[in-house]
Design a protein around this motif. Structure first.
Motif, PDB file in Angstrom:
ATOM      1  N   GLU A 159      -2.141   0.636   6.348  1.00  0.00           N
ATOM      2  CA  GLU A 159      -3.289   1.505   6.648  1.00  0.00           C
ATOM      3  C   GLU A 159      -3.025   2.946   6.224  1.00  0.00           C
ATOM      4  OE1 GLU A 159      -5.415   3.323  10.650  1.00  0.00           O
ATOM      5  OE2 GLU A 159      -4.543   1.312  10.748  1.00  0.00           O
ATOM      6  N   LYS A 160      -1.797   3.412   6.412  1.00  0.00           N
ATOM      7  CA  LYS A 160      -1.433   4.789   6.068  1.00  0.00           C
ATOM      8  C   LYS A 160      -1.026   4.944   4.605  1.00  0.00           C
ATOM      9  CE  LYS A 160      -1.866   6.479  10.249  1.00  0.00           C
ATOM     10  NZ  LYS A 160      -2.882   7.518  10.588  1.00  0.00           N
ATOM     11  N   ARG A 161      -1.152   3.856   3.836  1.00  0.00           N
ATOM     12  CA  ARG A 161      -0.829   3.871   2.399  1.00  0.00           C
ATOM     13  C   ARG A 161       0.610   4.293   2.148  1.00  0.00           C
ATOM     14  NH1 ARG A 161      -6.467   7.019   1.065  1.00  0.00           N
ATOM     15  NH2 ARG A 161      -7.852   5.231   1.255  1.00  0.00           N
ATOM     16  N   GLY A 162       1.488   3.941   3.084  1.00  0.00           N
ATOM     17  CA  GLY A 162       2.907   4.214   2.939  1.00  0.00           C
ATOM     18  C   GLY A 162       3.338   5.604   3.330  1.00  0.00           C
ATOM     19  N   VAL A 163       2.396   6.468   3.655  1.00  0.00           N
ATOM     20  CA  VAL A 163       2.733   7.846   4.021  1.00  0.00           C
ATOM     21  C   VAL A 163       2.907   7.890   5.535  1.00  0.00           C
ATOM     22  CG1 VAL A 163       2.058  10.270   3.870  1.00  0.00           C
ATOM     23  CG2 VAL A 163       1.380   8.664   2.075  1.00  0.00           C
ATOM     24  N   ILE A 164       4.126   7.591   5.979  1.00  0.00           N
ATOM     25  CA  ILE A 164       4.398   7.469   7.403  1.00  0.00           C
ATOM     26  C   ILE A 164       5.887   7.692   7.633  1.00  0.00           C
ATOM     27  CG2 ILE A 164       4.781   4.966   7.266  1.00  0.00           C
ATOM     28  CD1 ILE A 164       3.349   4.721   9.983  1.00  0.00           C
TER      29      ILE A 164
ATOM     30  N   SER B 206      13.149  -3.728   4.000  1.00  0.00           N
ATOM     31  CA  SER B 206      13.198  -2.812   5.142  1.00  0.00           C
ATOM     32  C   SER B 206      11.874  -2.066   5.292  1.00  0.00           C
ATOM     33  CB  SER B 206      14.331  -1.806   4.963  1.00  0.00           C
ATOM     34  OG  SER B 206      14.012  -0.881   3.930  1.00  0.00           O
ATOM     35  N   ALA B 207      11.648  -1.519   6.463  1.00  0.00           N
ATOM     36  CA  ALA B 207      10.405  -0.783   6.719  1.00  0.00           C
ATOM     37  C   ALA B 207      10.287   0.443   5.808  1.00  0.00           C
ATOM     38  CB  ALA B 207      10.337  -0.363   8.185  1.00  0.00           C
ATOM     39  N   LYS B 208      11.378   1.155   5.599  1.00  0.00           N
ATOM     40  CA  LYS B 208      11.330   2.338   4.738  1.00  0.00           C
ATOM     41  C   LYS B 208      11.013   1.956   3.299  1.00  0.00           C
ATOM     42  CE  LYS B 208      14.225   5.553   7.354  1.00  0.00           C
ATOM     43  NZ  LYS B 208      15.434   6.416   7.342  1.00  0.00           N
ATOM     44  N   TYR B 209      11.616   0.873   2.834  1.00  0.00           N
ATOM     45  CA  TYR B 209      11.333   0.455   1.463  1.00  0.00           C
ATOM     46  C   TYR B 209       9.905  -0.068   1.345  1.00  0.00           C
ATOM     47  CZ  TYR B 209      12.459  -1.119  -3.235  1.00  0.00           C
ATOM     48  OH  TYR B 209      12.492  -1.259  -4.598  1.00  0.00           O
ATOM     49  N   TYR B 210       9.445  -0.745   2.377  1.00  0.00           N
ATOM     50  CA  TYR B 210       8.073  -1.250   2.347  1.00  0.00           C
ATOM     51  C   TYR B 210       7.066  -0.097   2.278  1.00  0.00           C
ATOM     52  CZ  TYR B 210       3.941  -4.012   3.354  1.00  0.00           C
ATOM     53  OH  TYR B 210       2.703  -4.606   3.262  1.00  0.00           O
ATOM     54  N   ALA B 211       7.335   0.976   3.002  1.00  0.00           N
ATOM     55  CA  ALA B 211       6.455   2.143   2.932  1.00  0.00           C
ATOM     56  C   ALA B 211       6.426   2.715   1.516  1.00  0.00           C
ATOM     57  CB  ALA B 211       6.918   3.202   3.928  1.00  0.00           C
ATOM     58  N   ARG B 212       7.556   2.717   0.840  1.00  0.00           N
ATOM     59  CA  ARG B 212       7.597   3.204  -0.550  1.00  0.00           C
ATOM     60  C   ARG B 212       6.786   2.282  -1.465  1.00  0.00           C
ATOM     61  NH1 ARG B 212      13.452   3.526  -2.427  1.00  0.00           N
ATOM     62  NH2 ARG B 212      12.472   4.487  -4.256  1.00  0.00           N
ATOM     63  N   ILE B 213       6.904   0.971  -1.250  1.00  0.00           N
ATOM     64  CA  ILE B 213       6.122   0.016  -2.037  1.00  0.00           C
ATOM     65  C   ILE B 213       4.634   0.271  -1.868  1.00  0.00           C
ATOM     66  CG2 ILE B 213       5.409  -2.412  -2.152  1.00  0.00           C
ATOM     67  CD1 ILE B 213       8.298  -3.201  -1.684  1.00  0.00           C
ATOM     68  N   ARG B 214       4.198   0.455  -0.628  1.00  0.00           N
ATOM     69  CA  ARG B 214       2.769   0.636  -0.378  1.00  0.00           C
ATOM     70  C   ARG B 214       2.263   1.952  -0.965  1.00  0.00           C
ATOM     71  NH1 ARG B 214      -0.537  -2.439  -0.764  1.00  0.00           N
ATOM     72  NH2 ARG B 214      -1.983  -1.053   0.280  1.00  0.00           N
ATOM     73  N   ARG B 215       3.081   2.966  -0.956  1.00  0.00           N
ATOM     74  CA  ARG B 215       2.665   4.241  -1.537  1.00  0.00           C
ATOM     75  C   ARG B 215       2.493   4.107  -3.052  1.00  0.00           C
ATOM     76  NH1 ARG B 215       5.425   9.933   0.030  1.00  0.00           N
ATOM     77  NH2 ARG B 215       7.326   8.683  -0.099  1.00  0.00           N
ATOM     78  N   ILE B 216       3.445   3.443  -3.709  1.00  0.00           N
ATOM     79  CA  ILE B 216       3.348   3.237  -5.154  1.00  0.00           C
ATOM     80  C   ILE B 216       2.170   2.320  -5.483  1.00  0.00           C
ATOM     81  CG2 ILE B 216       4.481   2.097  -7.107  1.00  0.00           C
ATOM     82  CD1 ILE B 216       5.494   4.899  -6.638  1.00  0.00           C
ATOM     83  N   SER B 217       1.965   1.295  -4.689  1.00  0.00           N
ATOM     84  CA  SER B 217       0.848   0.373  -4.917  1.00  0.00           C
ATOM     85  C   SER B 217      -0.485   1.108  -4.886  1.00  0.00           C
ATOM     86  CB  SER B 217       0.863  -0.730  -3.860  1.00  0.00           C
ATOM     87  OG  SER B 217      -0.278  -1.540  -3.949  1.00  0.00           O
ATOM     88  N   TYR B 218      -0.677   1.928  -3.882  1.00  0.00           N
ATOM     89  CA  TYR B 218      -1.917   2.708  -3.770  1.00  0.00           C
ATOM     90  C   TYR B 218      -2.063   3.664  -4.946  1.00  0.00           C
ATOM     91  CZ  TYR B 218      -5.014   6.421  -2.126  1.00  0.00           C
ATOM     92  OH  TYR B 218      -6.008   7.364  -2.028  1.00  0.00           O
ATOM     93  N   LEU B 219      -0.982   4.322  -5.287  1.00  0.00           N
ATOM     94  CA  LEU B 219      -1.018   5.294  -6.383  1.00  0.00           C
ATOM     95  C   LEU B 219      -1.367   4.617  -7.706  1.00  0.00           C
ATOM     96  CD1 LEU B 219      -0.469   8.117  -7.482  1.00  0.00           C
ATOM     97  CD2 LEU B 219       1.965   7.587  -7.452  1.00  0.00           C
TER      98      LEU B 219
END
Length: 273
Positions: free
Chosen positions: A170-175, A202-215
Motif C-alpha cells: 500500500e505504501k509502495r515500499g516507502v516505509i 526479508s521485509a526490508k528487501y521486499y520494501a525495496r522491490i515494491r518501490r522499484i516495481s512502482y517506479l
C-alpha cells in the motif's frame, strides 16, 4: 496482445491480487523477448501456448514448465517466447501463496517450479479442464473454484505479518521497517522468520522491490515527466540521486535514463480490455 484482469470473489481478496488471461492474437516473431521488473507478487500460471524461457541473475536460461508456480523475483528478468501466447494465471497477494498452500516461499524466489511437482497430481485435472474451457471467463471461474476449495481448508487466520506485507504494498515500499515492527509490538526475530517464510525475502528487501516495481510501472506507462528526475526521485521516496541510481540499476541492470529510452518491458505490449 490481449491481457485481461479479473478481480477475485470477496472471500479470496485477502489472498489474491487478480486473475489474468494473456493471449497473442497472432503468431509471435521468432524469439520474441520482453523484460519485467520484480513486482512483489508470486503467481501460478497455466500455459497452453508456445514454450518459453526466462533469464534472471539465478538462471542464464530456464525452460518454463507448462504449469508452474513462482515466488518473488528479486531482480528484473527477461522472457523469451515462441510461437504463440495462451496463458491464464493467478497473481497472489504477498502472503497468499504461503497461506493457501502452506509453502515456504523462500524456496521459490527467482524460480519457476512445475506445479504438478509442488501441489501433486490433483492439479493435472485442473490444467486439463481449463485447457478445454470454451472462454476466458470459464477458465477464471475454474481457477477460482480451485482456490475457494483451498480456502475452505485454511485454519490459520491472517496475522500481523500479513498486515505488514500488505502495508508495504500500500505504501509502495516507502516505509520504515523498524518503525513498523515497533508499531506491531512483535518480536523482531519472529517477524523476520515469518516474513521470510510467507513472502520469500526479508521485509526490508521486499520494501525495496515494491518501490522499484512502482517506479518502473510509472516510467513504462509514461505517467511521469522524465525530464524532471528530481521530482521522480522525490515521488519514489529516495533521499538523494545517488541512492536512487544505485538502487534502480541494481534491480534492473540499467541506469534510469537508459531504461526510459530502451526498456522492452512487458507492459508495453499488453492491451488490457
Amino acid at each position: 496482445m490481449l491481457y485481461r484482469k479479473y478481480q477475485p470473489a470477496p472471500p479470496l481478496q485477502p489472498f489474491v491480487e487478480c486473475y489474468f488471461v494473456w493471449d497473442s492474437e497472432q503468431n509471435l516473431p521468432e524469439a520474441f523477448r520482453v523484460e519485467s521488473p520484480p513486482n512483489g507478487f508470486g503467481s501460478i500460471v497455466l500455459n497452453y501456448g508456445g514454450t518459453y524461457a526466462i533469464q534472471n541473475p539465478k538462471h542464464s536460461v530456464l525452460e518454463v514448465p507448462a504449469a508452474f508456480i513462482t515466488g518473488q523475483a528479486t531482480h528484473s528478468y527477461q522472457l523469451t517466447l515462441h510461437d504463440s501466447i495462451h496463458m491464464v494465471g493467478i497473481v497472489f497477494k504477498p502472503t497468499g501463496l504461503s497461506n493457501l498452500f502452506g509453502l515456504p516461499m523462500y524456496e521459490f524466489s527467482d524460480e519457476r517450479f512445475d506445479l504438478l511437482a509442488v501441489l501433486g497430481e490433483k492439479v493435472q485435472g485442473l490444467y486439463d479442464r481449463i485447457g478445454e474451457a470454451p472462454d476466458m471467463a470459464t477458465r477464471v471461474t475454474l481457477l477460482e473454484q480451485f482456490l475457494l476449495y483451498r480456502l475452505s481448508l485454511l485454519k490459520n487466520p491472517l496475522n500481523r505479518t500479513d498486515y505488514a506485507a500488505n502495508l508495504i504494498v500500500e505504501k509502495r515500499g516507502v516505509i520504515n521497517i523498524n518503525e513498523l515492527i515497533g508499531d506491531l509490538y512483535i518480536c523482531r526475530r519472529q517477524f523476520e522468520r515469518q516474513f521470510l517464510h510467507k513472502i520469500g525475502v526479508s521485509a526490508k528487501y521486499y520494501a525495496r522491490i515494491r518501490r522499484i516495481s512502482y517506479l518502473c510501472a510509472e516510467l513504462a506507462s509514461n505517467r511521469w515527466n522524465v525530464s524532471d528526475w528530481h521530482e521522480i526521485i522525490y515521488k519514489a521516496g529516495y533521499y538523494d540521486q545517488s541512492h536512487f541510481i544505485k538502487d534502480f540499476t541494481g534491480f534492473t541492470g540499467k541506469s534510469p535514463s537508459l531504461y526510459v529510452k530502451s526498456n522492452i518491458e512487458l507492459a508495453n505490449y499488453l492491451r488490457d480490455e
